[in-house]
Motif scaffolding. Structure first.
Motif, PDB file in Angstrom:
ATOM      1  N   LEU A 216       0.809  -1.216   0.000  1.00 43.73           N
ATOM      2  CA  LEU A 216       0.000   0.000   0.000  1.00 43.73           C
ATOM      3  C   LEU A 216       0.845   1.270   0.000  1.00 43.73           C
ATOM      4  CD1 LEU A 216      -2.876  -0.986   2.482  1.00 43.73           C
ATOM      5  CD2 LEU A 216      -2.910  -0.991  -0.013  1.00 43.73           C
ATOM      6  N   MET A 217       1.964   1.262   0.742  1.00 45.34           N
ATOM      7  CA  MET A 217       2.781   2.477   0.815  1.00 45.34           C
ATOM      8  C   MET A 217       3.421   2.814  -0.533  1.00 45.34           C
ATOM      9  SD  MET A 217       6.249   1.238   2.804  1.00 45.34           S
ATOM     10  CE  MET A 217       7.253   2.613   2.212  1.00 45.34           C
ATOM     11  N   ILE A 218       3.586   1.804  -1.381  1.00 44.80           N
ATOM     12  CA  ILE A 218       4.146   2.029  -2.720  1.00 44.80           C
ATOM     13  C   ILE A 218       3.034   2.241  -3.738  1.00 44.80           C
ATOM     14  CG2 ILE A 218       5.467   0.977  -4.593  1.00 44.80           C
ATOM     15  CD1 ILE A 218       7.090  -0.504  -2.420  1.00 44.80           C
ATOM     16  N   TYR A 301       4.599   3.089   6.450  1.00 46.84           N
ATOM     17  CA  TYR A 301       3.232   3.110   5.909  1.00 46.84           C
ATOM     18  C   TYR A 301       2.671   4.529   5.899  1.00 46.84           C
ATOM     19  CZ  TYR A 301      -1.841   2.191   5.781  1.00 46.84           C
ATOM     20  OH  TYR A 301      -3.177   2.183   5.474  1.00 46.84           O
ATOM     21  N   LEU A 302       2.807   5.227   7.022  1.00 46.07           N
ATOM     22  CA  LEU A 302       2.295   6.596   7.107  1.00 46.07           C
ATOM     23  C   LEU A 302       2.991   7.513   6.111  1.00 46.07           C
ATOM     24  CD1 LEU A 302       2.019   7.008  10.987  1.00 46.07           C
ATOM     25  CD2 LEU A 302       0.128   6.899   9.357  1.00 46.07           C
ATOM     26  N   LEU A 303       4.291   7.340   5.981  1.00 46.01           N
ATOM     27  CA  LEU A 303       5.058   8.175   5.053  1.00 46.01           C
ATOM     28  C   LEU A 303       4.589   7.967   3.614  1.00 46.01           C
ATOM     29  CD1 LEU A 303       7.436  10.166   4.855  1.00 46.01           C
ATOM     30  CD2 LEU A 303       8.950   8.200   4.538  1.00 46.01           C
ATOM     31  N   GLY A 304       4.430   6.702   3.227  1.00 50.10           N
ATOM     32  CA  GLY A 304       4.009   6.409   1.860  1.00 50.10           C
ATOM     33  C   GLY A 304       2.624   6.944   1.560  1.00 50.10           C
ATOM     34  N   ILE A 346     -11.051   0.192  -3.319  1.00 46.94           N
ATOM     35  CA  ILE A 346     -11.893  -0.653  -2.465  1.00 46.94           C
ATOM     36  C   ILE A 346     -11.166  -1.942  -2.122  1.00 46.94           C
ATOM     37  CG2 ILE A 346     -14.050  -1.961  -2.386  1.00 46.94           C
ATOM     38  CD1 ILE A 346     -15.264   0.178  -4.229  1.00 46.94           C
ATOM     39  N   ILE A 347     -10.430  -2.506  -3.093  1.00 46.56           N
ATOM     40  CA  ILE A 347      -9.642  -3.714  -2.833  1.00 46.56           C
ATOM     41  C   ILE A 347      -8.562  -3.430  -1.791  1.00 46.56           C
ATOM     42  CG2 ILE A 347      -8.024  -5.376  -3.848  1.00 46.56           C
ATOM     43  CD1 ILE A 347      -9.601  -5.103  -6.476  1.00 46.56           C
ATOM     44  N   CYS A 348      -7.932  -2.265  -1.887  1.00 49.34           N
ATOM     45  CA  CYS A 348      -6.903  -1.878  -0.910  1.00 49.34           C
ATOM     46  C   CYS A 348      -7.512  -1.746   0.489  1.00 49.34           C
ATOM     47  CB  CYS A 348      -6.242  -0.565  -1.328  1.00 49.34           C
ATOM     48  SG  CYS A 348      -5.175  -0.702  -2.786  1.00 49.34           S
ATOM     49  N   LEU A 349      -8.726  -1.220   0.553  1.00 53.26           N
ATOM     50  CA  LEU A 349      -9.420  -1.142   1.843  1.00 53.26           C
ATOM     51  C   LEU A 349      -9.692  -2.541   2.391  1.00 53.26           C
ATOM     52  CD1 LEU A 349     -12.019   1.721   1.277  1.00 53.26           C
ATOM     53  CD2 LEU A 349      -9.994   1.778   2.746  1.00 53.26           C
TER      54      LEU A 349
END
Length: 527
Positions: A216-218, A301-304, A346-349
């Motif tokens: 997710l971060m990328i 994660y937060l940074l990305g 939505i998939i990422c969620l």
């Protein structure tokens, strides 16, 4: 209460090291010296102990579900730097807890430590206070984690049916509470299985969190057509919170709650020690490694994700497609802006939702072990019922008790989300108070008598302990401050009411009843 003897300072046995990694009888001998006979199997290794705790801390769930709150109070500066500040002090608390855990590797964890370190005079009361704050905090964590999953599922349904602007289905609060109860039912069923299954799920959860973070971060900032600049990410401070608060320091402090809320739950490694091999080493390792990995992976994660944040007011608006759910809007708009639809978002969620599911599952595991241990020492009503184990050596009654209480604790949300949020604030403040009490006794009454285990901080133990206690005292005050002005019944921060109410109930029950019969941790070995 089950018959037994008080384990006092006078009859406390010296620490017995576990030298043989293959002989469980040595571990049972140490447990016997701590006052208990083995009733549950030791099937967890160091990786499994870490995995269970890491999945509770869940760097995908905590930051994702509170992302909007931090954007509101400080924005990207609070996200990036607040995480590191809270992470540093959480690590010091974890170090102090790991040192004590190495000496007292029992499922009781914190309340057992307080009972031993407080001595004959203060031990029973310290144990009582710590135990009830710990178990209430854990019930609040289980409630809040699964309720946040129910809310996220509702947002996923909303976006999948067209979003708020497209007339999507927005579930009522009654539907959300039913989803919450269903999630807890599934978690209780899973937790009724053998610890071997839970160990497997825990390892899958740890892997899911780590892989999910890096994907997710990328992916999110790469897909987004509009990206924030490095200057925005590292220097933008949002003072437009809509709550009448203008002091930057005050705003930053309120935004710290997200980080501190996520960096809790690492006492799980202690509660799982009676099911862990080489517990005096692997218990402390689980605590420290779970915090350390969570700090690094969570910050990444937060940074990305923050590089995909460009319009904070739009993300916080209740009129956006996600109904004001900030992280969902970030994911949805990133894909919609590039591909014309938000299916990818939505998939990422869904990836985040699975992580929260695992978090709730592991939280219930830790919760039930604490209930099992506390009732084993006769501290809970109907104690004989809650510390029974089934054929798989799982405290199944404690599992279902914790699930039912978590369902009940979510019911106030039907009347007032403000009251519900105040109650679950015990998840952060209540747990940290429980963390601080045994550390306080370690650096005061037991400063010279404390017997180190394999993991110890040496001459730095006292210093780290005091830093930990002072940090907990600080955040207890900070998170009790008003979060909106002017103060009304709808904007009042009810955290001190909830935590203070728990304190009054605990102390009152001690004065009226507990002091007459509760003598702290008791042995269940026939004497």
């Amino acid at each position: 209460m089950e018959k037994g003897i008080r384990i006092s300072e006078a009859d406390e046995a010296p620490y017995l090291p576990l030298l043989d990694h293959d002989n469980s009888h040595l571990e049972d001998s140490q447990l016997n010296l701590l006052g208990y006979k083995r009733q549950i199997s030791r099937r967890l290794g160091s990786l499994s102990n870490f995995a269970m705790t890491f999945s509770i801390m869940s760097v995908l769930s905590g930051p994702s579900t509170t992302f909007g709150t931090v954007l509101q109070f400080g924005g990207t500066v609070t996200l990036i730097y607040g995480w590191l500040i809270a992470g540093f002090f959480s690590f010091t608390v974890g170090l102090s807890m790991a040192e004590i855990c190495s000496s007292y590797p029992t499922s009781g964890g914190l309340y057992y430590w307080s009972g031993m370190l407080g001595g004959d005079k203060w031990g029973p009361f310290a144990s009582w206070l710590t135990g009830w704050f710990n178990i209430a905090g854990q019930w609040a964590v289980t409630t809040s984690v699964d309720f946040s999953l129910a809310q996220l599922i509702q947002v996923i349904i909303l976006l999948s049916t067209g979003g708020k602007s497209g007339g999507g289905y927005e579930a009522s609060k009654y539907v959300v509470i039913v989803i919450h109860a269903g999630i807890l039912l599934i978690h209780a069923i899973i937790n009724s299985l053998s610890i071997s299954f839970l160990s497997f799920f825990g390892q899958v959860a740890a892997a899911w969190n780590i892989l999910g973070v890096f994907i997710l971060m990328i992916l999110i900032p790469t897909v987004a057509t509009e990206k924030a600049s490095a200057k925005f990410v590292f220097t933008h401070f949002n003072t437009d919170n809509g709550e009448g608060i203008h002091s930057k320091l005050y705003i930053f402090v309120l935004g710290l709650l997200m980080s501190q809320y996520t960096l809790t739950g690492y006492d799980a490694s202690a509660h799982m020690t009676e099911e862990t091999k080489n517990a005096d080493k692997n218990g402390p390792r689980g605590i420290i490694s779970a915090i350390g990995v969570s700090i690094v992976v969570g910050w990444a994660y937060l940074l990305g994700i923050t590089f995909a944040v460009t319009d904070i007011p739009q993300l916080l608006s209740s009129d956006n497609d996600a109904g004001g759910y900030a992280i969902a809007e970030v994911f949805y708009q990133a894909f919609k802006s590039r591909y014309g639809n938000g299916i990818g978002g939505i998939i990422c969620l869904g990836v985040v939702a699975v992580a929260i599911f695992f978090c709730g599952m592991s939280s219930l595991t830790s919760n039930s072990r604490m209930a099992y241990a506390f009732s084993r020492d006769g501290a809970m009503p109907f104690s004989s019922l809650w510390h029974k184990v089934n054929k798989q050596e799982v405290p199944v009654n404690a599992v279902w008790l914790s699930a039912v209480i978590a369902i009940c604790m979510a019911l106030p949300s039907l009347g007032s989300l403000v009251a519900f949020q105040a109650m679950v604030s015990i998840a952060t403040i209540g747990l940290y108070i429980a963390y601080a009490i045994p550390i306080f006794f370690r650096v005061t009454l037991a400063r010279k008598s404390f017997v180190h285990g394999p993991f110890n901080l040496g001459r730095f133990g006292i210093l780290v302990g005091w830093v930990s206690v002072l940090w907990v005292a600080t955040i207890t005050v900070l998170f009790s401050l008003p979060v909106a002005y002017p103060i009304t019944k709808d904007t009042l921060n009810y955290t001190p009411v909830a935590v203070g109410g728990l304190f009054i109930l605990t102390v009152s029950s001690w004065i009226i009843s507990g002091r007459h019969w509760f003598k702290g941790p008791i042995t269940n070995i026939d004497v």
